[in-house]
Design an enzyme around this catalytic site. Structure first.
Site, PDB file in Angstrom:
ATOM      1  CG  ASN A 139      27.633   1.513  16.994  1.00  0.00           C
ATOM      2  OD1 ASN A 139      27.594   0.295  17.134  1.00  0.00           O
ATOM      3  ND2 ASN A 139      27.455   2.104  15.827  1.00  0.00           N
ATOM      4  CG  HIS A 150      22.999  -1.093  15.254  1.00  0.00           C
ATOM      5  ND1 HIS A 150      23.930  -1.532  16.167  1.00  0.00           N
ATOM      6  CD2 HIS A 150      23.672  -0.277  14.394  1.00  0.00           C
ATOM      7  CE1 HIS A 150      25.099  -1.001  15.879  1.00  0.00           C
ATOM      8  NE2 HIS A 150      24.975  -0.231  14.818  1.00  0.00           N
ATOM      9  CB  CYS A 210      26.166  -2.857  13.136  1.00  0.00           C
ATOM     10  SG  CYS A 210      27.610  -1.806  13.247  1.00  0.00           S
TER      11      CYS A 210
HETATM   12  O1  UT7 Z   1      26.894   1.113  13.174  1.00  0.00           O
HETATM   13  C1  UT7 Z   1      26.898   2.074  12.178  1.00  0.00           C
HETATM   14  C2  UT7 Z   1      27.905   3.124  12.519  1.00  0.00           C
HETATM   15  N1  UT7 Z   1      27.808   4.414  11.934  1.00  0.00           N
HETATM   16  C3  UT7 Z   1      26.825   5.275  12.128  1.00  0.00           C
HETATM   17  O2  UT7 Z   1      25.810   5.014  12.702  1.00  0.00           O
HETATM   18  C4  UT7 Z   1      27.074   6.683  11.609  1.00  0.00           C
HETATM   19  C5  UT7 Z   1      25.843   7.433  11.271  1.00  0.00           C
HETATM   20  N2  UT7 Z   1      26.105   8.864  11.234  1.00  0.00           N
HETATM   21  C6  UT7 Z   1      26.064   9.657  12.340  1.00  0.00           C
HETATM   22  O3  UT7 Z   1      25.778   9.184  13.424  1.00  0.00           O
HETATM   23  C7  UT7 Z   1      26.359  11.131  12.173  1.00  0.00           C
HETATM   24  O4  UT7 Z   1      26.531  11.430  10.791  1.00  0.00           O
HETATM   25  C8  UT7 Z   1      27.605  11.620  12.983  1.00  0.00           C
HETATM   26  C9  UT7 Z   1      27.286  11.633  14.474  1.00  0.00           C
HETATM   27  C10 UT7 Z   1      28.796  10.742  12.693  1.00  0.00           C
HETATM   28  C11 UT7 Z   1      27.946  13.056  12.568  1.00  0.00           C
HETATM   29  O5  UT7 Z   1      26.831  13.893  12.804  1.00  0.00           O
HETATM   30  P1  UT7 Z   1      26.337  14.910  11.683  1.00  0.00           P
HETATM   31  O6  UT7 Z   1      25.212  15.648  12.277  1.00  0.00           O
HETATM   32  O7  UT7 Z   1      26.060  14.114  10.437  1.00  0.00           O
HETATM   33  O8  UT7 Z   1      27.573  15.861  11.530  1.00  0.00           O
HETATM   34  P2  UT7 Z   1      28.415  16.195  10.200  1.00  0.00           P
HETATM   35  O9  UT7 Z   1      29.277  15.070   9.818  1.00  0.00           O
HETATM   36  O10 UT7 Z   1      27.474  16.774   9.181  1.00  0.00           O
HETATM   37  O11 UT7 Z   1      29.302  17.386  10.708  1.00  0.00           O
HETATM   38  C12 UT7 Z   1      28.754  18.664  11.042  1.00  0.00           C
HETATM   39  C13 UT7 Z   1      29.874  19.518  11.606  1.00  0.00           C
HETATM   40  C14 UT7 Z   1      31.101  19.549  10.731  1.00  0.00           C
HETATM   41  O12 UT7 Z   1      31.673  20.834  10.838  1.00  0.00           O
HETATM   42  P3  UT7 Z   1      31.449  21.936   9.696  1.00  0.00           P
HETATM   43  O13 UT7 Z   1      32.000  21.326   8.434  1.00  0.00           O
HETATM   44  O14 UT7 Z   1      29.961  22.144   9.619  1.00  0.00           O
HETATM   45  O15 UT7 Z   1      32.191  23.097  10.215  1.00  0.00           O
HETATM   46  C15 UT7 Z   1      32.044  18.548  11.386  1.00  0.00           C
HETATM   47  O16 UT7 Z   1      33.398  18.829  11.162  1.00  0.00           O
HETATM   48  O17 UT7 Z   1      30.290  18.985  12.871  1.00  0.00           O
HETATM   49  C16 UT7 Z   1      31.711  18.757  12.848  1.00  0.00           C
HETATM   50  N3  UT7 Z   1      31.997  17.594  13.679  1.00  0.00           N
HETATM   51  C17 UT7 Z   1      32.198  17.699  15.004  1.00  0.00           C
HETATM   52  N4  UT7 Z   1      32.183  18.750  15.857  1.00  0.00           N
HETATM   53  C18 UT7 Z   1      32.423  18.513  17.141  1.00  0.00           C
HETATM   54  C19 UT7 Z   1      32.102  16.306  13.309  1.00  0.00           C
HETATM   55  N5  UT7 Z   1      32.375  15.545  14.379  1.00  0.00           N
HETATM   56  C20 UT7 Z   1      32.439  16.385  15.446  1.00  0.00           C
HETATM   57  C21 UT7 Z   1      32.690  16.203  16.824  1.00  0.00           C
HETATM   58  N6  UT7 Z   1      32.653  17.283  17.634  1.00  0.00           N
HETATM   59  N7  UT7 Z   1      32.929  14.967  17.344  1.00  0.00           N
END
Ligand code: UT7
Length: 332
Positions: A289, A259, A112
């Site tokens: 993204n 980005h 990226c």
């Molecule tokens: O160009 C670089 C590319 N990458 C990035 O920029 C990634 C950077 N990271 C992020 O943007 C965030 O970490 C995400 C959007 C990917 C995830 O958000 P988060 O607030 O960090 O969520 P998390 O991974 O801590 O997950 C929290 C909960 C989990 O459930 P439990 O374990 O608390 O029950 C996940 O299983 O949310 C759940 N979850 C979802 N729920 C509904 C994860 N993805 C989803 C989803 N819909 N799509």
């Protein structure tokens, strides 16, 4: 100091828009979750054009915007982490598609952060005087890497391409900070899809290990939390360092184009940078993204809307797989 002049910019937006609602048909998620956690409503996807074809469309649009012909381009740099071929590189394919001839063609991959690295390479080539007019294209077809069963990553990414035509900017400021933390590579990666065709002999177990890549790892693998944390600090620090290098303050910057990964990452990083919201460009709500394409697509939209004005000081900042990061300040 010799900086750059962006003569023109262009973008290619794929035809298919995958909304958050559509994602709920095949993964356990909701529009509310995706919107509130990422700021993304729609990601554009390319069912009908390969990555190099999207790149060529953006390149043609940039040439038109710059008032240049393909023959006038004397160097092509493509940044991509999702090429259609191992070889030739995408820049050679773009060269053929747009009808440029003979010029050197290179690809770079810092994921990226790719556009910021490409701009830096172009700036250095322009400063030597070896090349006069450089085409930079950042193009990504991440739909070919994403596992659409993985709700933690598939909600983020889209396809798209952006391009600029640049020449030397006599007496214009240009400063950059680039870096990488290779020890964090496992936070975001996608392995090459080797076929198990290596002849087996006693003693070549190392190679066998390379070949036996689990299929899962040939799709994008991401530790979202680790990337998030890295991104906020890396973007804020990169901007801080590039400001120090330039002798400018954040108040001297007219526009920040970050980005487009996640609105919360952008907001948290910008809070650390103490930059006013109205100086920050975002379009991730409608694009998702698109990795290295995000920034040049943003520049082309800014140019088209008339928001970019000559003399403005622009700051680009990004991060990506590697993990890589970079920021630059230049005068438009
Ligand atoms: O160009 C670089 C590319 N990458 C990035 O920029 C990634 C950077 N990271 C992020 O943007 C965030 O970490 C995400 C959007 C990917 C995830 O958000 P988060 O607030 O960090 O969520 P998390 O991974 O801590 O997950 C929290 C909960 C989990 O459930 P439990 O374990 O608390 O029950 C996940 O299983 O949310 C759940 N979850 C979802 N729920 C509904 C994860 N993805 C989803 C989803 N819909 N799509």
């Amino acid at each position: 100091m010799n900086g750059i002049t962006i003569l023109g910019a262009g973008g290619y937006n794929p035809s298919f828009a995958m909304t958050n609602e559509m994602l709920t048909e095949f993964i356990d998620t909701s529009d509310e979750w995706i919107s509130s956690r990422t700021g993304i409503k729609t990601r554009l996807m390319s069912p009908d054009k390969a990555n190099y074809q999207m790149a060529a469309e953006a390149a043609k649009a940039a040439l038109k915007s710059a008032g240049k012909t393909a023959e006038e381009i004397d160097f092509i740099i493509v940044s991509t982490c999702s090429p259609d071929f191992y070889y030739p590189n995408m820049a050679c394919l773009v060269q053929k598609q747009i009808g440029a001839t003979g010029c050197p063609c290179i690809d770079i991959n810092t994921a990226c952060t790719g556009f910021i690295n490409a701009l830096d390479i172009a700036r250095n080539y322009l400063a030597t005087g070896d090349y006069k007019t450089i085409l930079i294209v950042s193009s990504e077809r991440l739909s070919s890497h994403v596992d659409y069963n993985d709700r933690g990553s598939c909600i983020l990414f889209g396809d798209g391409a952006g391009a600029v035509v640049v020449e030397k900017g006599e007496d214009k400021p240009y400063y950059s900070i680039l870096g990488a933390e290779g020890d964090m590579f496992e936070a975001l990666y996608c392995k090459a899809n080797y076929k198990p065709n290596f002849p087996k002999f006693d003693g070549n177990e190392v190679f066998n290990e390379l070949i036996d890549t689990p299929e899962k790892e040939c799709y994008l693998q991401m530790d979202g939390k680790a990337v998030y944390k890295f991104a906020v600090d890396a973007m804020a620090n990169a901007v801080d360092k590039v400001l120090q290098k330039s002798g400018l303050t954040i108040d001297d910057i007219d526009l920040v184009v970050p980005h487009q990964a996640n609105i919360r990452i952008i907001q948290s990083a910008l809070k650390k940078m103490k930059v006013a919201d109205e100086k920050v460009f975002t379009n991730l709500e409608n694009h998702g993204n698109t990795s290295s394409a995000c920034i040049p697509v943003g520049l082309s939209e800014l140019m088209e809307s008339g928001r970019l004005k000559r003399g403005m000081k622009i700051c680009l900042v990004g991060f990506g797989a590697g993990l890589t990061y970079g920021a630059c300040i230049f005068e438009y």
